[in-house]
Design an enzyme around this catalytic site. Structure first.
Site, PDB file in Angstrom:
ATOM      1  N   TYR A 149      31.485  42.486   9.029  1.00 35.55           N
ATOM      2  CA  TYR A 149      30.967  42.732   7.678  1.00 35.55           C
ATOM      3  C   TYR A 149      29.652  43.510   7.776  1.00 35.55           C
ATOM      4  O   TYR A 149      28.745  43.122   8.515  1.00 35.55           O
ATOM      5  CB  TYR A 149      30.772  41.356   7.051  1.00 35.55           C
ATOM      6  CG  TYR A 149      30.156  41.236   5.705  1.00 35.55           C
ATOM      7  CD1 TYR A 149      30.677  41.894   4.597  1.00 35.55           C
ATOM      8  CD2 TYR A 149      29.076  40.371   5.517  1.00 35.55           C
ATOM      9  CE1 TYR A 149      30.115  41.721   3.345  1.00 35.55           C
ATOM     10  CE2 TYR A 149      28.518  40.183   4.261  1.00 35.55           C
ATOM     11  CZ  TYR A 149      29.025  40.866   3.181  1.00 35.55           C
ATOM     12  OH  TYR A 149      28.482  40.685   1.939  1.00 35.55           O
TER      13      TYR A 149
ATOM     14  N   LYS B  25      34.274  33.560  -2.282  1.00 29.65           N
ATOM     15  CA  LYS B  25      35.554  34.247  -2.389  1.00 29.65           C
ATOM     16  C   LYS B  25      36.684  33.270  -2.712  1.00 29.65           C
ATOM     17  O   LYS B  25      36.787  32.796  -3.833  1.00 29.65           O
ATOM     18  CB  LYS B  25      35.775  35.066  -1.116  1.00 29.65           C
ATOM     19  CG  LYS B  25      34.682  36.156  -0.981  1.00 29.65           C
ATOM     20  CD  LYS B  25      34.790  36.965   0.258  1.00 29.65           C
ATOM     21  CE  LYS B  25      33.862  38.173   0.242  1.00 29.65           C
ATOM     22  NZ  LYS B  25      32.420  37.838   0.218  1.00 29.65           N
TER      23      LYS B  25
ATOM     24  N   ASP C  29      33.216  33.980  11.473  1.00 31.97           N
ATOM     25  CA  ASP C  29      33.324  34.176  10.029  1.00 31.97           C
ATOM     26  C   ASP C  29      34.801  34.030   9.692  1.00 31.97           C
ATOM     27  O   ASP C  29      35.611  34.909   9.973  1.00 31.97           O
ATOM     28  CB  ASP C  29      32.805  35.561   9.640  1.00 31.97           C
ATOM     29  CG  ASP C  29      32.827  35.790   8.124  1.00 31.97           C
ATOM     30  OD1 ASP C  29      33.617  35.126   7.420  1.00 31.97           O
ATOM     31  OD2 ASP C  29      32.079  36.660   7.640  1.00 31.97           O
TER      32      ASP C  29
ATOM     33  N   ARG D 200      16.603  18.811  -1.941  1.00 33.86           N
ATOM     34  CA  ARG D 200      17.025  19.863  -1.016  1.00 33.86           C
ATOM     35  C   ARG D 200      17.948  19.318   0.066  1.00 33.86           C
ATOM     36  O   ARG D 200      18.712  20.069   0.669  1.00 33.86           O
ATOM     37  CB  ARG D 200      15.790  20.542  -0.418  1.00 33.86           C
ATOM     38  CG  ARG D 200      16.093  21.761   0.437  1.00 33.86           C
ATOM     39  CD  ARG D 200      14.952  22.766   0.451  1.00 33.86           C
ATOM     40  NE  ARG D 200      13.681  22.190   0.840  1.00 33.86           N
ATOM     41  CZ  ARG D 200      13.239  22.102   2.104  1.00 33.86           C
ATOM     42  NH1 ARG D 200      13.999  22.544   3.095  1.00 33.86           N
ATOM     43  NH2 ARG D 200      12.056  21.590   2.375  1.00 33.86           N
TER      44      ARG D 200
END
Length: 399
Positions: free
Chosen positions: A112, A209, A184, A59
């Site tokens: 968003y 994206k 962002d 992890r």
């Protein structure tokens, strides 16, 4: 060597340290949970250096992760990068790393929609207060700061309506009050703006994206300055945030062609946008590179280029006529997200329902496009046929 050439080389070279690539071009995929050690000394060394690129536990990451993290941090201009299973996870984990019950968050009104829902549902339930602010507020943000304001969140350009924010001014004011400035930065990707040079403390990417670029991986990143990196890194780890090495591998591979893809997205989108300016149905463009986009002056100052995502507003239209426009396209597809090689189209009604600090005229339909890598003439022909259907539907309603 010009800055453009330097960046193109950086995109190809970042994160390719031999200790991670093991001498191959692309970092191998290391799938791991348990890391085993031959000696207690080896285990103690790994534990001591678990945040410095030593394998300790799956992890914490593997060389596959470390290579991608180093590449993103270098391209964005930050100190360290944390990885998440999606862009939304990057946003939520970053906010929760710097907020606690009783704190106040300043959130841009054009954000968003899932981020808005995070604020009004999950964060509110944890006792965290959110004030939504006008994306174009600039220095007026001072009036909204409270003694318990801990985070200022920006998204520039904003989702759907594309307002570009005055990031340096907002960040300067945040820092005057000891507030963490989080951006962002997905629209710009890591290459079309320099967030840390603008004063941002943490830059978030929905790497799903443009970084991935092929619509086949969910992944998010948050890159922090040296001051905030330890807190972001450890709190994200405590929340169990991790990513698949296979997904990280695909994101790293996508990253290597980011520059050429972004340039083509921009070129195609500008051609389509300029054609839309000739259409009588179009009221105005919401493309940051055009003067009709709110905050265009900040785009010219703070961005080196645009991309394939923008919106336009129609002069009129209803659900039936907009549906006729969107359906039966040959090249544009209807679907959420963006940043892949394919072109997408969506309509947005009821934007006023996801605004609280600003007003939106929902009588004029908004269409959002993502312009992909197809021939733009084919995309223009597709939209032209869509406008024919749109006009036919409007005419039928009049009859």
């Amino acid at each position: 060597m010009t800055e453009k050439h330097q960046q193109a080389t950086q995109i190809v070279s970042a994160g390719r340290d031999k200790k991670w690539t093991k001498g191959v071009i692309n970092p191998p995929v290391f799938r791991a949970s348990t890391i085993v050690f031959d000696t207690m000394e080896d285990m103690r060394y790994a534990a001591k250096n678990k945040t410095n690129g030593e394998m300790f536990y799956g992890r914490r990451g593997t060389p596959t992760h470390f290579a991608f993290q180093a590449a993103i941090a270098e391209l964005e201009g930050g100190f360290g990068t944390a990885l998440y299973p999606s862009g939304a996870a990057a946003i939520s984990a970053t906010l929760m790393s710097f907020l606690k019950s009783g704190d106040h968050l300043l959130m841009v009104d054009s954000v968003y929609e899932p981020t808005r829902d995070l604020c009004t549902k999950l964060l509110a339930g944890l006792g965290i207060e959110t004030t939504f602010y006008d994306p174009l507020i600039g220095a007026g943000i001072r009036k909204l700061i409270k003694p318990n304001t801990k985070v200022l969140f920006l998204e520039s350009p904003g989702s759907i309506t594309m307002e570009v924010q005055d990031v340096p001014t907002l960040c300067d004011i945040a820092h005057e009050h000891g507030i963490v400035a989080i951006l962002d930065n997905t629209w710009a990707s890591p290459i079309n703006s320099r967030p840390f040079e603008l004063g941002v403390d943490i830059s978030i990417q929905a790497a799903t994206k443009y970084i991935v670029g092929h619509s086949d991986v969910m992944i998010g990143t948050a890159t922090a300055s040296e001051k905030y990196w330890p807190q972001l890194r450890e709190n994200s780890y405590l929340m169990g945030q991790t990513t698949s090495p296979d997904d990280v591998y695909l994101a790293t591979r996508g990253l290597r062609t980011l520059g050429v893809r972004m340039a083509q997205h921009e070129k195609n989108a500008l051609k389509v946008a300029n054609w839309l300016l000739t259409r009588p149905e179009v009221d105005h463009l919401r493309h940051p590179a055009f003067e009709t986009c709110p905050g265009h002056e900040f785009f010219k100052r703070d961005f080196s280029a645009s991309n394939g995502l923008f919106s336009f507003v129609l002069k009129q239209g209803d659900s039936a006529s907009v549906t006729a426009l969107l359906e039966n396209m040959s090249h544009f597809k209807m679907g959420f997200s963006w940043g892949g090689y394919e072109s997408l189209i969506l309509s947005y009604f009821g934007i006023d329902g996801i605004r609280s600090a600003t007003k939106w005229d929902s009588s004029k339909p908004l269409i959002r496009l993502h312009i992909g890598l197809e021939d733009p003439d084919d995309l223009i022909a597709d939209l032209s046929a869509g406008f024919d259907r749109f006009n036919a539907a409007l005419a039928a309603k009049v009859k």
